[in-house]
Design a protein around this motif. Structure first.
Motif, PDB file in Angstrom:
ATOM      1  N   UNK A  81       1.059  -1.207  -0.102  1.00  0.00           N
ATOM      2  CA  UNK A  81      -0.057  -0.114  -0.105  1.00  0.00           C
ATOM      3  C   UNK A  81       0.831   1.261  -0.036  1.00  0.00           C
ATOM      4  N   UNK A  82       0.309   2.131  -0.470  1.00  0.00           N
ATOM      5  CA  UNK A  82       1.100   3.735  -0.427  1.00  0.00           C
ATOM      6  C   UNK A  82       1.352   3.934   0.916  1.00  0.00           C
ATOM      7  N   UNK A  83       2.464   4.698   1.094  1.00  0.00           N
ATOM      8  CA  UNK A  83       2.871   5.172   2.407  1.00  0.00           C
ATOM      9  C   UNK A  83       2.101   6.354   2.713  1.00  0.00           C
ATOM     10  N   UNK A  84       1.567   6.849   3.933  1.00  0.00           N
ATOM     11  CA  UNK A  84       0.959   7.928   4.386  1.00  0.00           C
ATOM     12  C   UNK A  84       1.214   8.174   5.784  1.00  0.00           C
ATOM     13  N   UNK A  85       0.865   9.301   6.119  1.00  0.00           N
ATOM     14  CA  UNK A  85       1.201   9.709   7.369  1.00  0.00           C
ATOM     15  C   UNK A  85      -0.320  10.077   8.297  1.00  0.00           C
ATOM     16  N   UNK A  86      -1.183  10.135   7.600  1.00  0.00           N
ATOM     17  CA  UNK A  86      -2.332  10.254   8.060  1.00  0.00           C
ATOM     18  C   UNK A  86      -3.446   9.900   7.124  1.00  0.00           C
ATOM     19  N   UNK A  87      -4.785   9.735   7.640  1.00  0.00           N
ATOM     20  CA  UNK A  87      -5.941   9.513   6.773  1.00  0.00           C
ATOM     21  C   UNK A  87      -6.078  10.675   6.013  1.00  0.00           C
ATOM     22  N   UNK A  88      -6.357  10.140   4.646  1.00  0.00           N
ATOM     23  CA  UNK A  88      -6.618  11.309   3.385  1.00  0.00           C
ATOM     24  C   UNK A  88      -7.840  11.367   3.379  1.00  0.00           C
ATOM     25  N   UNK A  89      -8.680  12.583   3.545  1.00  0.00           N
ATOM     26  CA  UNK A  89     -10.082  12.455   3.385  1.00  0.00           C
ATOM     27  C   UNK A  89     -10.530  12.020   2.056  1.00  0.00           C
ATOM     28  N   UNK A  90     -11.917  11.795   1.961  1.00  0.00           N
ATOM     29  CA  UNK A  90     -12.504  11.724   0.695  1.00  0.00           C
ATOM     30  C   UNK A  90     -12.635  12.827  -0.252  1.00  0.00           C
ATOM     31  N   UNK A  91     -12.886  14.016   0.590  1.00  0.00           N
ATOM     32  CA  UNK A  91     -13.218  15.033  -0.282  1.00  0.00           C
ATOM     33  C   UNK A  91     -12.423  16.158   0.547  1.00  0.00           C
ATOM     34  N   UNK A 150      -7.825   8.848  -3.981  1.00  0.00           N
ATOM     35  CA  UNK A 150      -7.616   7.875  -2.840  1.00  0.00           C
ATOM     36  C   UNK A 150      -5.901   7.523  -2.825  1.00  0.00           C
ATOM     37  N   UNK A 151      -5.444   7.438  -1.759  1.00  0.00           N
ATOM     38  CA  UNK A 151      -3.998   7.052  -2.051  1.00  0.00           C
ATOM     39  C   UNK A 151      -3.760   5.722  -2.476  1.00  0.00           C
ATOM     40  N   UNK A 152      -4.680   4.666  -2.559  1.00  0.00           N
ATOM     41  CA  UNK A 152      -4.622   3.496  -3.260  1.00  0.00           C
ATOM     42  C   UNK A 152      -4.463   3.502  -4.610  1.00  0.00           C
ATOM     43  N   UNK A 169       2.366   7.260  -4.073  1.00  0.00           N
ATOM     44  CA  UNK A 169       1.972   6.202  -4.842  1.00  0.00           C
ATOM     45  C   UNK A 169       2.735   4.903  -4.798  1.00  0.00           C
ATOM     46  N   UNK A 170       1.845   3.927  -4.934  1.00  0.00           N
ATOM     47  CA  UNK A 170       2.789   2.474  -4.754  1.00  0.00           C
ATOM     48  C   UNK A 170       3.732   2.237  -5.990  1.00  0.00           C
ATOM     49  N   UNK A 171       4.779   1.729  -5.665  1.00  0.00           N
ATOM     50  CA  UNK A 171       5.766   1.250  -7.003  1.00  0.00           C
ATOM     51  C   UNK A 171       6.318   2.657  -7.395  1.00  0.00           C
ATOM     52  N   UNK A 172       6.504   3.660  -6.743  1.00  0.00           N
ATOM     53  CA  UNK A 172       7.029   4.991  -7.106  1.00  0.00           C
ATOM     54  C   UNK A 172       8.448   4.713  -6.801  1.00  0.00           C
ATOM     55  N   UNK A 173       9.442   5.017  -7.791  1.00  0.00           N
ATOM     56  CA  UNK A 173      10.757   4.873  -7.757  1.00  0.00           C
ATOM     57  C   UNK A 173      11.474   5.701  -6.575  1.00  0.00           C
ATOM     58  N   UNK A 174      12.392   5.236  -5.926  1.00  0.00           N
ATOM     59  CA  UNK A 174      13.080   5.961  -5.059  1.00  0.00           C
ATOM     60  C   UNK A 174      13.346   7.407  -5.283  1.00  0.00           C
ATOM     61  N   UNK A 175      12.920   8.401  -4.203  1.00  0.00           N
ATOM     62  CA  UNK A 175      12.811   9.746  -4.310  1.00  0.00           C
ATOM     63  C   UNK A 175      13.384  10.397  -3.346  1.00  0.00           C
ATOM     64  N   UNK A 176      14.267  11.610  -3.392  1.00  0.00           N
ATOM     65  CA  UNK A 176      14.852  12.417  -2.403  1.00  0.00           C
ATOM     66  C   UNK A 176      13.531  12.810  -1.377  1.00  0.00           C
TER      67      UNK A 176
END
Length: 364
Positions: free
Chosen positions: A1-11, A34-36, A86-93
């Motif tokens: 799943x995508x990495x996230x620091x808090x629940x992202x709202x639907x709107x 949605x993050x997914x 997003x999932x499968x995002x290449x490594x980034x700074x």
């Protein structure tokens, strides 16, 4: 799943343009991805502050040949924090939690000739924030991680936002000049959002600035370091005034940020031979004395004129980083008024009437 620091709202909260020529409608129920569902390379940024640019005003008014799809969320000067990647995002700074800036060219192909040569802002496949995709006039937005800009720790989010477009535009323009320190630079529209930053970036290059504007912007421009001020309303002859200041020869360069045909015409006459006009201000029709510019006049200081006209538009990623670095060091300070996002329509109205001195920044 995508990495996230808090629940992202639907709107999310957003200022939405539903009809060109009508001020945006503020809503707290604008749909959010949605993050997914994020594609590789996409991320969600929670915007803290966003600048307001004249190009936003023109796009929402339908005054440009290009028209955004509707409904549309404008804006391209956002500062906030990354909530999800997003999932499968290449490594980034850039990591979740980082404070970042969202700029005008929000995504490019990074493979074409222009991108490879460092001109990614002109990529023919570029994605423009607030035009091709929803921009920064929303509390949560989808951005592209490879084009996010790290914000220096010593620079506030509100102060950083206008640098992402207004600041880098004038900084990048001045980088095109090959004139020595102590040369004269004229800035028509010096008291506005771009112009007041242009004064300060010019001083970083040790240029002498002649500010052109009107009314109560005199003291403002002089306080920023402009050496001379010309009030174009009170002046009987702007061209003669500039030449008199510049020992009769005229200025070495002009940074034209004013949306004015007259600003371009006057620059053609007050620039010295081999002078350069940096063309930023967008006006639909410009009538230039071309015979004068290309050396068809054969008397006095006009001999061997050959003025250079350089069209410029925003800047590349490295220019943004450099422009922010100067602001972080206190060399450049954006003068701005801070307003809540709910007041975006009144800010746009003030901007359209020329009431703003400096820049406007909206807070979420």
């Amino acid at each position: 799943m995508p990495s996230a620091i808090e629940n992202v709202p639907l709107s999310t909260r957003a200022a939405v343009t539903r009809e060109l020529g009508i001020r945006p409608e503020f809503t707290s129920e604008y749909p959010l991805k949605r993050p997914s569902d994020l594609a590789p390379g996409e991320c969600i940024v929670k915007v803290e502050y966003t600048g307001v640019c004249h190009s936003d005003l023109h796009l929402m008014a339908g005054e440009r040949d290009i028209k955004p799809g509707l409904p549309s969320v404008g804006g391209h000067e956002g500062v906030g924090r990354v909530l999800a990647i997003g999932m499968y995002t290449p490594n980034s700074a850039i990591k979740v939690g980082d404070r970042v800036g969202v700029k005008y060219a929000i995504n490019t192909c990074m493979q074409c000739d222009l991108c490879l040569r460092g001109y990614e802002q002109h990529c023919i496949s570029r994605t423009i924030s607030g035009y091709d995709v929803d921009g920064t006039f929303t509390e949560h937005m989808v951005a592209f991680i490879q084009h996010l800009i790290p914000i220096p720790d010593t620079l506030s989010s509100a102060a950083a936002a206008p640098i992402l477009c207004a600041g880098v535009t004038v900084y990048n323009a001045l980088q095109q000049l090959s004139i020595p320190p102590g040369s004269w630079l004229v800035i028509p529209g010096a008291g506005g959002g771009l112009g007041h930053l242009g004064i300060q970036y010019a001083l970083c290059k040790s240029l002498r600035v002649i500010a052109i504007d009107s009314g109560d912007k005199r003291d403002f421009c002089l306080s920023l370091g402009a050496e001379k001020f010309i009030d174009f309303v009170e002046s009987k002859d702007v061209v003669a005034d500039v030449r008199e200041i510049c020992d009769g020869l005229g200025a070495h360069a002009a940074l034209i940020v004013a949306d004015s045909n007259m600003a371009y015409v006057q620059a053609a006459w007050y620039l010295r031979p081999q002078g350069t006009a940096l063309c930023i201000g967008v006006t639909e029709t410009v009538t230039l004395p071309m015979a004068h510019i290309v050396d068809m006049v054969r008397s006095g200081p006009e001999l061997n004129k050959r003025t250079s006209l350089t069209g410029l538009h925003i800047g590349h990623k490295i220019s943004v980083i450099e422009a922010l670095a100067l602001a972080a060091r206190g060399k450049v300070r954006c003068h701005y008024v801070e307003r809540p996002i709910e007041e975006i329509s009144s800010v746009l109205e003030d901007m359209s009437k020329g009431k703003l001195i400096g820049r406007a920044v909206l807070k979420f």
